[in-house]
Design a protein around this motif. Structure first.
Motif, PDB file in Angstrom:
ATOM      1  N   GLY A 189      59.948 -58.823  -8.432  1.00  0.00           N
ATOM      2  CA  GLY A 189      58.960 -58.198  -7.561  1.00  0.00           C
ATOM      3  C   GLY A 189      59.220 -56.711  -7.377  1.00  0.00           C
ATOM      4  N   TRP A 190      60.494 -56.355  -7.246  1.00  0.00           N
ATOM      5  CA  TRP A 190      60.841 -54.937  -7.099  1.00  0.00           C
ATOM      6  C   TRP A 190      60.467 -54.161  -8.356  1.00  0.00           C
ATOM      7  CZ3 TRP A 190      63.857 -51.268  -9.457  1.00  0.00           C
ATOM      8  CH2 TRP A 190      64.125 -50.100  -8.718  1.00  0.00           C
ATOM      9  N   LEU A 191      60.775 -54.735  -9.519  1.00  0.00           N
ATOM     10  CA  LEU A 191      60.433 -54.062 -10.774  1.00  0.00           C
ATOM     11  C   LEU A 191      58.925 -53.919 -10.927  1.00  0.00           C
ATOM     12  CD1 LEU A 191      62.981 -55.875 -13.119  1.00  0.00           C
ATOM     13  CD2 LEU A 191      63.044 -53.453 -12.483  1.00  0.00           C
ATOM     14  N   LEU A 192      58.188 -54.972 -10.576  1.00  0.00           N
ATOM     15  CA  LEU A 192      56.738 -54.935 -10.692  1.00  0.00           C
ATOM     16  C   LEU A 192      56.145 -53.892  -9.751  1.00  0.00           C
ATOM     17  CD1 LEU A 192      54.321 -56.366 -12.083  1.00  0.00           C
ATOM     18  CD2 LEU A 192      54.255 -57.917 -10.115  1.00  0.00           C
ATOM     19  N   ALA A 193      56.650 -53.847  -8.526  1.00  0.00           N
ATOM     20  CA  ALA A 193      56.131 -52.895  -7.541  1.00  0.00           C
ATOM     21  C   ALA A 193      56.421 -51.456  -7.925  1.00  0.00           C
ATOM     22  CB  ALA A 193      56.741 -53.197  -6.164  1.00  0.00           C
ATOM     23  N   ASN A 194      57.478 -51.233  -8.716  1.00  0.00           N
ATOM     24  CA  ASN A 194      57.855 -49.881  -9.107  1.00  0.00           C
ATOM     25  C   ASN A 194      57.417 -49.534 -10.530  1.00  0.00           C
ATOM     26  OD1 ASN A 194      59.788 -48.532  -6.917  1.00  0.00           O
ATOM     27  ND2 ASN A 194      60.178 -50.739  -6.920  1.00  0.00           N
ATOM     28  N   GLY A 195      56.465 -50.283 -11.037  1.00  0.00           N
ATOM     29  CA  GLY A 195      55.894 -49.974 -12.343  1.00  0.00           C
ATOM     30  C   GLY A 195      56.853 -50.133 -13.500  1.00  0.00           C
ATOM     31  N   ALA A 196      57.801 -51.055 -13.371  1.00  0.00           N
ATOM     32  CA  ALA A 196      58.812 -51.239 -14.419  1.00  0.00           C
ATOM     33  C   ALA A 196      58.666 -52.594 -15.090  1.00  0.00           C
ATOM     34  CB  ALA A 196      60.209 -51.084 -13.822  1.00  0.00           C
ATOM     35  N   ILE A 197      57.433 -52.971 -15.414  1.00  0.00           N
ATOM     36  CA  ILE A 197      57.197 -54.257 -16.084  1.00  0.00           C
ATOM     37  C   ILE A 197      57.992 -54.361 -17.379  1.00  0.00           C
ATOM     38  CG2 ILE A 197      55.448 -55.539 -17.392  1.00  0.00           C
ATOM     39  CD1 ILE A 197      53.452 -54.936 -15.255  1.00  0.00           C
ATOM     40  N   GLY A 198      58.106 -53.249 -18.097  1.00  0.00           N
ATOM     41  CA  GLY A 198      58.823 -53.256 -19.371  1.00  0.00           C
ATOM     42  C   GLY A 198      60.299 -53.596 -19.245  1.00  0.00           C
ATOM     43  N   TRP A 199      60.844 -53.501 -18.030  1.00  0.00           N
ATOM     44  CA  TRP A 199      62.261 -53.807 -17.825  1.00  0.00           C
ATOM     45  C   TRP A 199      62.501 -55.256 -17.412  1.00  0.00           C
ATOM     46  CZ3 TRP A 199      66.520 -51.044 -18.915  1.00  0.00           C
ATOM     47  CH2 TRP A 199      66.355 -49.690 -19.220  1.00  0.00           C
TER      48      TRP A 199
END
Length: 390
Positions: A349-359
């Protein structure tokens, strides 16, 4: 030689696990609809998964002690009624803030039902059929991944998440009635002793296996929790396509479970854990190559084969390490699954919220590799000191 038929009560318990599993997985399946309905980001909606996993993690061992003396017919039927009420009340919630605590109260039911159904199943058959009975009852979760999850996703996608939750409520009511009609009264499995729990916690090998389970769950749920929004954003997947992806993933899960059941004694539980975890890691590694839904389904096949099967292999591993402590270690392993879900969903969720889907796949991949390394370390330690005192 033909095996004797299993009692009709086991079918009721299998159906209960199907409903429980479908209800647990309805949030990942309807994440896009939840986000749209409450006008929040998918990462925020995904906290329903994290919060529920925390409740199930903490609740599973604690509630096992609380309900130890209950008649299982009363306990399991009332648990399904609670599940029905929770999902029905959820459909009435006007905001995400109102839905979150209701969801947390609702998943008290899974924290109780699955473990208690397994303990109950073992008492409904002769000792020589107990393994078959418990495995049979747990097929409900596999069926939920094949039928329940894609069904919930399709209903949610076409009729809204409230319709999907209402469907779970109806199925829960039917399950409660089936259990009440088919399960005999007077079944009260022995409670886990404090001494048994203490020995589990003091065993580096058993706790090492539980930590492997937590790492596996964390690595998978970084991405698994957010399949719906990620596939919608990356590949424009609609509700029907998402349902088909879930169904394929679940079908692979059933096949993986069948293969593990057939070959785990031949290969050994620890080797099977390494193999199934490696399959998950392979899909996470290849995830960026999924440039279409059809190709992505191919890349998800190893993950599907390993996802549910690795939990079965972990349980077999715990039983083989110490049969006498298995009631405590297997219950704690369930908590390991849930805490892994909570950590993974929170990180994703943190990655998704910060635009880091690729990670997301890379964080999951690294965590699953850590699980593989720890599992191998536990295996080496077991060979040096194979005996666990009962």
């Amino acid at each position: 030689m033909k095996q004797p038929a299993l009692p009709a009560a086991l079918w009721a318990l299998l159906a209960g696990n199907f409903v429980i599993g479908t209800g647990v997985m309805v949030v990942p399946g309807t994440l896009n609809e939840l986000s749209s309905s409450f006008q929040i980001g998918a990462a925020t909606a995904g906290q329903l998964i994290t919060a529920a996993a925390v409740v199930m993690c903490v609740g599973a061992p604690l509630l096992a002690a609380v309900v130890a003396g209950w008649d299982r017919r009363v306990l399991l039927a009332c648990t399904m009624l609670w599940y029905a009420l929770g999902h029905l009340v959820s459909t009435l919630m006007p905001t995400f803030g109102a839905l979150l605590p209701v969801r947390m109260l609702t998943v008290i039911a899974p924290a109780i039902f699955t473990a208690q159904a397994a303990a109950c199943a073992g008492l409904l058959v002769p000792p020589e059929q107990r393994g078959r009975a418990v495995t049979f009852v747990f097929l409900g979760w596999s069926m939920a991944s094949v039928l329940g999850l894609p069904l919930g996703a399709m209903i949610g996608g076409h009729l809204g998440w409230r319709a999907a939750f209402a469907t779970i409520a109806l199925l829960s009511l039917m399950s409660a009635g089936w259990i009440w009609l088919k399960l005999p009264s007077g079944i009260r499995p022995a409670a886990l002793s404090r001494d048994a729990w203490a020995r589990v916690f003091k065993s580096p090998l058993l706790m090492g296996v539980v930590c492997v389970t937590a790492l596996q769950g964390s690595g998978q749920f970084v991405l698994f929790s957010y399949f719906a929004p990620v596939l919608k954003e990356r590949l424009g997947a609609d509700a029907t396509q998402l349902g088909l992806i879930w169904a394929w993933f679940g079908a692979c899960g059933v096949v993986g479970n069948m293969l593990v059941s057939r070959y785990v004694d031949r290969l050994g539980a620890s080797r099977m854990v390494l193999l199934t975890t490696a399959l998950i890691a392979l899909s996470l590694l290849l995830w960026p190559l999924g440039v279409s839904l059809a190709w992505l389904a191919v890349l998800l096949t190893p993950w599907g084969l390993g996802c549910f099967a690795t939990n079965s292999a972990q349980q077999a591993r715990l039983v083989s390490l110490s049969p006498a402590l298995a009631p405590g270690s297997v219950a704690l392993n369930s908590s390991g699954i849930y805490i892994g879900q909570a950590i993974g969903a929170g990180a994703g969720g943190w990655l998704l919220a910060n635009g880091a889907i690729g990670w997301m796949n890379w964080v999951g991949f690294a965590t699953v590799l850590a699980a593989i390394a720890l599992s191998a370390s536990v295996d080496r330690a077991q060979r040096r000191a194979p005996a666990i005192s009962a």
